[in-house]
Every structure is written in C-alpha cells, then in structure tokens.
Write an enzyme that holds these catalytic residues in place. Structure first.
Site, PDB file in Angstrom:
ATOM      1  N   ASP A 100      22.036 -40.526  -7.711  1.00  0.00           N
ATOM      2  CA  ASP A 100      23.197 -39.981  -7.172  1.00  0.00           C
ATOM      3  C   ASP A 100      23.046 -40.341  -6.131  1.00  0.00           C
ATOM      4  O   ASP A 100      21.951 -39.551  -4.911  1.00  0.00           O
ATOM      5  CB  ASP A 100      23.415 -38.729  -7.453  1.00  0.00           C
ATOM      6  N   ASP A 114      28.306 -43.287  -2.330  1.00  0.00           N
ATOM      7  CA  ASP A 114      28.594 -41.819  -3.450  1.00  0.00           C
ATOM      8  C   ASP A 114      28.417 -42.312  -4.784  1.00  0.00           C
ATOM      9  O   ASP A 114      29.239 -42.055  -5.515  1.00  0.00           O
ATOM     10  CB  ASP A 114      28.696 -40.640  -3.235  1.00  0.00           C
TER      11      ASP A 114
END
Ligand SMILES: CC(C)(C)S(=O)(=O)N[C@@H](Cc1ccccc1)C(=O)N[C@@H](Cc1c[nH]c[nH+]1)C(=O)N[C@@H](CC1CCCCC1)C(O)(O)C(F)(F)C(=O)NCCN1CCOCC1
Length: 330
Positions: free
Chosen positions: A219, A35
């Site tokens: 992201d 992430d």
C-alpha cells in the site's frame, strides 16, 4: 503508451509522496498521492468549501473545455486513519507523466475531513487499487490504471519510492535502470480490491530467517509497515529502551538507540529495510523519543506493507491476468 512521473515526499519524514498530474483542457496541474490501497481518484475542487481549503491546488471543471458532469453520481470514502471525503463526479482528460486517459472519472470533493484540510501539500488521491473498491454510485468508475491498460506497452505500473528523496512511478514499462538483479514475483489476491499478497517470512537484524506466510497489502498510501504483534515485539526486544506506548499509540524508543535492520521475504528473495527507515520520527521536534516505522497491525485487522517497506525495493504492480506483484533490489 508509457508514462513516468516523480514521487515527491511531502515532508522530511516521507509521511506521503505526491505526483504532479494534469486535469482538463487547458491542463490544470495538481499534486496527488498515488495510493494502491484505494481506488477513488478524487481532487480538491471549485466545489470544495473555501473553509476546507488551506493552500491546496483545486480542479475547476468549468474552466475545462473537455469536462463533463457525470450526472447523478456521487462518492464517499473513509480511510484507515479516519480521514474522509465525499462529492460529485466529472469526466475529463487526465495525464500522469505524459500518459493520457481521456474521460477519466475525476471525483470532485464537496467535503473533506480536517486532516485533508491540514495537509496543504496534498491536492487529492489517485487510487491504484482494483476498481472493485471504487465508491462512486450508482455506477462505480475505473481507476486511471484500468482505463490506461489497453494502451499500455505492458500491463504494469512500478513504484520506486525513496527514503528522504524523490522517486518515480512508471506506467506501461519496467525500467531496468531502476533496479538491479531479478524481479521476484508472487501471486496477488485481487479480492476485495487491494494488492494482497504474502511475505515468505522475516528476520530481525542478523538473526535467523523465520519462514512464515504473512498475508497483507502493498500500500503506497500508507506511511509505515504494520505486521503481526509477535513479529513487532521480537523486533523491539532488540532495541534498548523500546516500549509499546498507549499514549503515542505504538512502539517508541530513545532516538539514540541502535536499531536492527528488518528483512522480509518475497518467495525466495530477501529485502532488507535499513534501520534508518525504521527510526521514523521524533515524537516532537525537541524530543529525544522516537516513533518506530514498524508497528503492530493488531488494531488494523490487516497487515500493511506501507512505504517504509516499499521504499526498500523496486516494486512492479502487474495487472496481468492473474495479477501479480514483483519486488527487485535497487
Ligand atoms: C504517519 C502516520 C501517523 C502513520 S499517518 O497515519 O498519519 N499516515 C497516514 C497517511 C497520511 C499521510 C499524510 C497525511 C495524513 C495521513 C497513513 O498511513 N494512513 C493509512 C492507514 C493507517 C491506518 N492506521 C494508521 N495508518 C491510510 O489510511 N491510508 C490510506 C490512504 C491515505 C489516507 C489519508 C491521506 C493520505 C493517504 C489507504 O488508502 O492507503 C488505505 F488503504 F489505508 C485505506 O484506508 N484504504 C481505503 C479502503 N477503502 C475500503 C472500502 O472501499 C473504499 C476504500
């Protein structure tokens, strides 16, 4: 050194991607979500109450001969979608795709929110944001990438996420077989800790390209693409029957509607997201109403270039000084 590991979609609509990692000696394998929007490496563990575990794999530090408690250190994190977790910290050997970091801070969950319990294919996260965002206190810890950097052939990691298929994360090298054409780089603003950069503009379908600097974060931990309301309304104006539903919390449309493509700019380069990526999912298995993969960022306070956008390119996260991000066609 280098590493290369699979990025496997956890469901049929690519809500998230998980990567096999090993922790400890002998190695314990977990499936973690890499992430770039956060910087904590945390795992379901033997310290997680069994009532909060539903099928996840766990890390048991006491079974690892190389684990060490990081005495007096704790962590607590809340994500954009309201999910949260907290706990204690061990250091241990940690490997992704053959790349090993000795004494990586591994944050062991003592509590996870219900959405983590419900997501049985996700055993935790590997934060690949800048280490400034790490929540461990009293001393913050380094990410896997920051720990690995001194030993990497190149100070990069790349994301080759795929639509309804398994892609790869590579560390320490740029695999020229994974992209075609040149990589276009653009500067990254590393404060406060996201991979923050600008798009140079956008176009909807065959429409003219609108040049405008759109700042946001790349992201990998966010499913969809969130952009300013003006851009999103311009997109759905081209979709028969589309509406911005308070009930569903975003743009929905008849699943049979024809969607235009969406193109975003990185400097002078152009990347087109196929309509299929934006026809994200039915709102329920039997519904003929679908939820869009492009949504407004107005509620988030930040534009997020999530997986719907990232899977349309080969992305290079470069930890050089100054940091930069690169996009290439694939
Ligand atoms: C499909 C969907 C309806 C859009 S979803 O919301 O369910 N998708 C979630 C991801 C997910 C996958 C699988 C199961 C459950 C949830 C999603 O895209 N959530 C985003 C953002 C968001 C907000 N609103 C709508 N979406 C998110 O929180 N992403 C974070 C990682 C997620 C967390 C849940 C588990 C999967 C991974 C994130 O790290 O990418 C982040 F950047 F958004 C974020 O919250 N970063 C935390 C930043 N803080 C700043 C302060 O210091 C500590 C770190």
């Amino acid at each position: 050194d280098t590493g290369s590991a699979a990025a496997i979609p956890i469901n049929e609509v690519d809500i998230a991607y998980v990567t096999p990692v090993t922790v400890g000696t002998p190695p314990q394998t977990l499936m973690l979500d890499l992430d770039t929007g956060s910087s904590d490496l945390w795992v379901f563990s033997s310290l997680t109450p069994s009532s909060q575990i539903r099928g996840q794999e766990i890390y048991t530090p006491t079974k690892s001969s190389t684990s060490q408690l990081l005495n007096g250190h704790t962590w607590s994190i809340r994500y954009g979608d309201g999910s949260s977790s907290r706990g204690t910290v061990f250091t241990d050997n940690f490997t992704i795709g053959g790349l090993e970091v000795k004494s990586q801070a591994v944050q062991t969950a003592q509590e996870v929110s219900s959405s983590f319990t419900q997501e049985q294919s996700l055993d935790g996260l590997v934060g690949l944001g800048f280490s400034t965002l790490n929540t461990v206190r009293p001393s913050s810890q380094l990410t896997f990438f920051d720990n690995a950097r001194p030993n990497l052939d190149e100070e990069v990691f790349t994301a080759d996420l795929k639509y309804h298929a398994t892609g790869t994360y590579d560390f320490g090298f740029i695999d020229s077989k994974k992209h075609n054409g040149t990589i276009t780089y653009t500067p990254v603003q590393p404060s406060p800790g996201y991979w923050t950069h600008s798009l140079s503009g956008y176009s909807v379908g065959s429409g003219a390209f609108q040049s405008s600097q759109i700042s946001g974060i790349s992201d990998t931990g966010t499913t969809l693409l969130y952009l300013p309301t003006a851009i999103v309304t311009a997109y759905y104006r081209q979709v028969q029957g589309a509406q911005n539903s308070q009930y569903y919390g975003g743009y929905v449309f008849p699943c049979a509607s024809t969607l235009p493509t969406f193109t975003f700019g990185i400097e002078g380069a152009r990347f087109t997201i196929p309509a299929s990526y934006i026809n994200y999912t039915r709102i329920s298995p039997t519904s003929t109403t679908c939820y869009g993969g492009l949504q407004s960022s107005s509620g988030l306070g930040i534009n997020i270039f999530g997986d719907v956008a990232l899977k349309a390119a080969f992305v290079v996260f470069s930890g050089t000084n100054p940091p930069r991000i690169g996009f290439a066609p694939k």
